[in-house]
Motif scaffolding. Sequence first.
Motif, PDB file in Angstrom:
ATOM      1  N   GLU A  20       0.870  -1.117   0.008  1.00 58.96           N
ATOM      2  CA  GLU A  20       0.113   0.204  -0.023  1.00 58.96           C
ATOM      3  C   GLU A  20       0.900   1.353  -0.151  1.00 58.96           C
ATOM      4  OE1 GLU A  20      -2.563  -0.864   3.253  1.00 58.96           O
ATOM      5  OE2 GLU A  20      -3.817  -1.997   2.303  1.00 58.96           O
ATOM      6  N   ARG A  21       1.983   1.102   0.905  1.00 55.75           N
ATOM      7  CA  ARG A  21       2.793   2.196   0.600  1.00 55.75           C
ATOM      8  C   ARG A  21       3.397   2.586  -0.730  1.00 55.75           C
ATOM      9  NH1 ARG A  21       5.664   0.398   5.155  1.00 55.75           N
ATOM     10  NH2 ARG A  21       7.452  -0.211   3.949  1.00 55.75           N
ATOM     11  N   GLY A  22       3.335   1.814  -1.783  1.00 51.57           N
ATOM     12  CA  GLY A  22       3.837   1.755  -2.764  1.00 51.57           C
ATOM     13  C   GLY A  22       5.175   2.076  -2.957  1.00 51.57           C
ATOM     14  N   ALA A  23       5.989   1.444  -2.011  1.00 52.87           N
ATOM     15  CA  ALA A  23       7.550   1.644  -2.013  1.00 52.87           C
ATOM     16  C   ALA A  23       7.960   1.272  -3.387  1.00 52.87           C
ATOM     17  CB  ALA A  23       8.171   0.643  -0.988  1.00 52.87           C
ATOM     18  N   LEU A  24       7.423   0.351  -3.975  1.00 50.84           N
ATOM     19  CA  LEU A  24       7.773  -0.199  -5.354  1.00 50.84           C
ATOM     20  C   LEU A  24       6.792   0.531  -6.145  1.00 50.84           C
ATOM     21  CD1 LEU A  24       9.298  -2.023  -7.311  1.00 50.84           C
ATOM     22  CD2 LEU A  24       7.591  -3.563  -7.189  1.00 50.84           C
ATOM     23  N   GLY A  59       5.064  -2.030 -14.563  1.00 49.94           N
ATOM     24  CA  GLY A  59       4.269  -2.853 -15.647  1.00 49.94           C
ATOM     25  C   GLY A  59       5.163  -4.007 -15.847  1.00 49.94           C
ATOM     26  N   ASP A  60       6.141  -4.191 -15.368  1.00 51.41           N
ATOM     27  CA  ASP A  60       6.698  -5.373 -15.869  1.00 51.41           C
ATOM     28  C   ASP A  60       7.137  -6.443 -14.475  1.00 51.41           C
ATOM     29  OD1 ASP A  60       9.715  -5.884 -17.946  1.00 51.41           O
ATOM     30  OD2 ASP A  60       8.995  -7.198 -16.372  1.00 51.41           O
ATOM     31  N   PRO A  61       6.350  -7.569 -14.581  1.00 53.56           N
ATOM     32  CA  PRO A  61       6.552  -8.261 -13.371  1.00 53.56           C
ATOM     33  C   PRO A  61       7.741  -8.837 -12.926  1.00 53.56           C
ATOM     34  CG  PRO A  61       5.613  -9.639 -15.170  1.00 53.56           C
ATOM     35  CD  PRO A  61       5.697  -8.258 -15.512  1.00 53.56           C
ATOM     36  N   ALA A  62       8.811  -8.645 -13.933  1.00 56.97           N
ATOM     37  CA  ALA A  62      10.074  -9.279 -13.556  1.00 56.97           C
ATOM     38  C   ALA A  62      11.007  -8.235 -13.221  1.00 56.97           C
ATOM     39  CB  ALA A  62      10.651 -10.058 -14.778  1.00 56.97           C
ATOM     40  N   ALA A  63      10.526  -6.956 -12.897  1.00 59.06           N
ATOM     41  CA  ALA A  63      11.434  -6.141 -12.670  1.00 59.06           C
ATOM     42  C   ALA A  63      12.244  -6.605 -11.179  1.00 59.06           C
ATOM     43  CB  ALA A  63      10.663  -4.801 -12.270  1.00 59.06           C
ATOM     44  N   LYS A  64      13.270  -6.569 -11.171  1.00 56.39           N
ATOM     45  CA  LYS A  64      14.134  -7.047  -9.873  1.00 56.39           C
ATOM     46  C   LYS A  64      14.087  -6.364  -8.758  1.00 56.39           C
ATOM     47  CE  LYS A  64      18.774  -5.142 -10.743  1.00 56.39           C
ATOM     48  NZ  LYS A  64      20.085  -5.096 -11.147  1.00 56.39           N
ATOM     49  N   SER A 113      12.020  -0.391   2.175  1.00 55.46           N
ATOM     50  CA  SER A 113      11.868   0.749   1.429  1.00 55.46           C
ATOM     51  C   SER A 113      12.768   0.412   0.193  1.00 55.46           C
ATOM     52  CB  SER A 113      12.399   1.891   1.845  1.00 55.46           C
ATOM     53  OG  SER A 113      13.897   1.875   2.290  1.00 55.46           O
ATOM     54  N   PHE A 114      13.491  -0.591  -0.025  1.00 58.08           N
ATOM     55  CA  PHE A 114      14.321  -0.793  -1.142  1.00 58.08           C
ATOM     56  C   PHE A 114      13.929  -2.097  -1.751  1.00 58.08           C
ATOM     57  CE2 PHE A 114      17.194   2.577   0.567  1.00 58.08           C
ATOM     58  CZ  PHE A 114      17.193   3.229  -0.656  1.00 58.08           C
ATOM     59  N   ALA A 115      13.032  -2.930  -1.238  1.00 61.41           N
ATOM     60  CA  ALA A 115      12.452  -4.214  -1.689  1.00 61.41           C
ATOM     61  C   ALA A 115      11.647  -3.740  -3.195  1.00 61.41           C
ATOM     62  CB  ALA A 115      11.570  -4.870  -0.920  1.00 61.41           C
ATOM     63  N   ALA A 116      11.791  -4.604  -4.281  1.00 61.19           N
ATOM     64  CA  ALA A 116      11.439  -4.208  -5.473  1.00 61.19           C
ATOM     65  C   ALA A 116      10.724  -5.541  -5.991  1.00 61.19           C
ATOM     66  CB  ALA A 116      12.419  -3.659  -6.191  1.00 61.19           C
ATOM     67  N   GLY A 117      10.782  -5.839  -7.363  1.00 55.91           N
ATOM     68  CA  GLY A 117      10.022  -6.640  -7.919  1.00 55.91           C
ATOM     69  C   GLY A 117      10.020  -7.908  -7.517  1.00 55.91           C
TER      70      GLY A 117
END
Lengths: 308, 308
Positions: free
Chosen positions: A295-299, A303-308, B222-226
């Motif tokens: 919910e914080r939308g840290a990420l 649109g790319d599910p594989a974004a690392k 805060s740095f966690a991503a896809g």
Amino acid sequence: MAAFSFNKLVIFGVGLIGGSLARALRERARLSGRVVGVGRSAASVARALELGVIDEAAALDDDAALARALEGADIVLLAAPVAQTQPLLARIAPFLAPTTIVTDAGSTKSDVVAAARAALGARAAQFVPAHPIAGRESSGVDAALPELYVGRNVVLCPQPDNAPEAVERVAAMWRATGANVHCMSEAQHDRVFASVSHLPHVLSFALVDQILDAPDAELKFSFAAGGFRDFTRIAASSPEMWRDVCLANRTALLAELDAYTDVLARFRAAIEASDGAALEAAFARSRVARTEWQERGALKSSGDPAAK
Amino acid sequence: MAAFSFNKLVIFGVGLIGGSLARALRERARLSGRVVGVGRSAASVARALELGVIDEAAALDDDAALARALEGADIVLLAAPVAQTQPLLARIAPFLAPTTIVTDAGSTKSDVVAAARAALGARAAQFVPAHPIAGRESSGVDAALPELYVGRNVVLCPQPDNAPEAVERVAAMWRATGANVHCMSEAQHDRVFASVSHLPHVLSFALVDQILDAPDAELKFSFAAGGFRDFTRIAASSPEMWRDVCLANRTALLAELDAYTDVLARFRAAIEASDGAALEAAFARSRVARTEWQERGALKSSGDPAAK
């Protein structure tokens, strides 16, 4: 924050990461500096030239071409696999002017700092370590996008001997791509990414490995559904890249792996003891944290599910 | 394969799973039998009645209503949490006609079989254990969909004392929803799902748990991503449901957890020894298997990333 501009940017390894930086600076930030791509052979950067991502191509093994490529460069970006950092810097060193800033895009940082010190000696002050947190399932310059870094994080690990202006130049370059720039030490960087990126990759590879060794592997795969799909999406990542990351960030990764094994042992004990209250409390705490994180939308959604 | 029809279907727990079955039979298979919903209180099935998912509602604690609900029923579906199987069956037993087939939708099967034998005794022959492999992030009857089961798998665990016609009736009911029906033993079912569903949930909850206990938890999140996002999507699942699954499938889950811990120890040793070749070989093998799994389309796309 100073606006960013450059006369000449030299990119070693024009794939997804390097190519997206070039496209972002030209197409998104509308900057007019010259972009030179260097590859292991001239052929490897030909596609980048053909796509207009770079203005000029040079082969790494050609001394004269390399000297020409680096002459008058403001910024050099290393965007090749992390294990190549030291040989690349050693190759560049003889042609490097004292005013050129060098930076990188590697997923690990302590090893990159050590590689820079080994390859550049006192001139390692010119090297500003960096890590853009962005990626796509696809790789190569054809997958490069001008918007890849918009809203994404870039971590800089400034060194005590870096000139503040050099750090600010690298930060300004990444801000021009639309990224948010943060600074931390290389040790902190490696701990954070060992935890939230490197460990999950190892855990995901390990689950598929375990199933493959089971006598009823085919049956198991045939009933695997959405939970398995999400959990193992990163097990389709590049074996070479993740081998290098595991080795480069070994110390921090082993510490996280041991801490994780302790949590699993705790969960195992609760399951064995049928301690439903302990399991529910732990699961509930994780659910709240995971939901809040989302919910914080840290990420920022890429649109790319594989974004690392 | 005989076509399916019914006079009266009674569903205990009209949420996502039970509600979707009712909607699939009526709206997709266009069957005209009567559907009765039973809840812990009359209020809990009122919404299903309001939505037209069921024709009639009954409260579980009302003897007369329960007797009326079960009178003349062809099929009874238990679609309540697995831990309620035994008390529900014990509650139903006094009103159960010998010709009524009872089935369930629980995620674990050995415990359900034991619960049925304990609650129904010799009449457990009327009980055909089943597990539809479908779900959504949302729950409750409002989330029920007539298409939920299309192309999904349903596992039946026929018992030695089940009449073949009873097993075939339950199979035909699920085929009428668009699902593919498979049979296996309850032990095999529990091993398969411990591996490809229950274990990944535990592993995902555990990663978030570990980060929460780290002194730099906020920085890590805060740095966690896809990669983190996909790996932990299932850590937002219901703590109550997964507590029950862990306890109900304890034996198989502990076996999978121990096998997984062995794989992790092997990966750990390779990382510690800087054995890049071993890591790359293992990662490459997992990548190939994961990619082939995706390509085989073993999982029919449901458009719902949280499908379990």
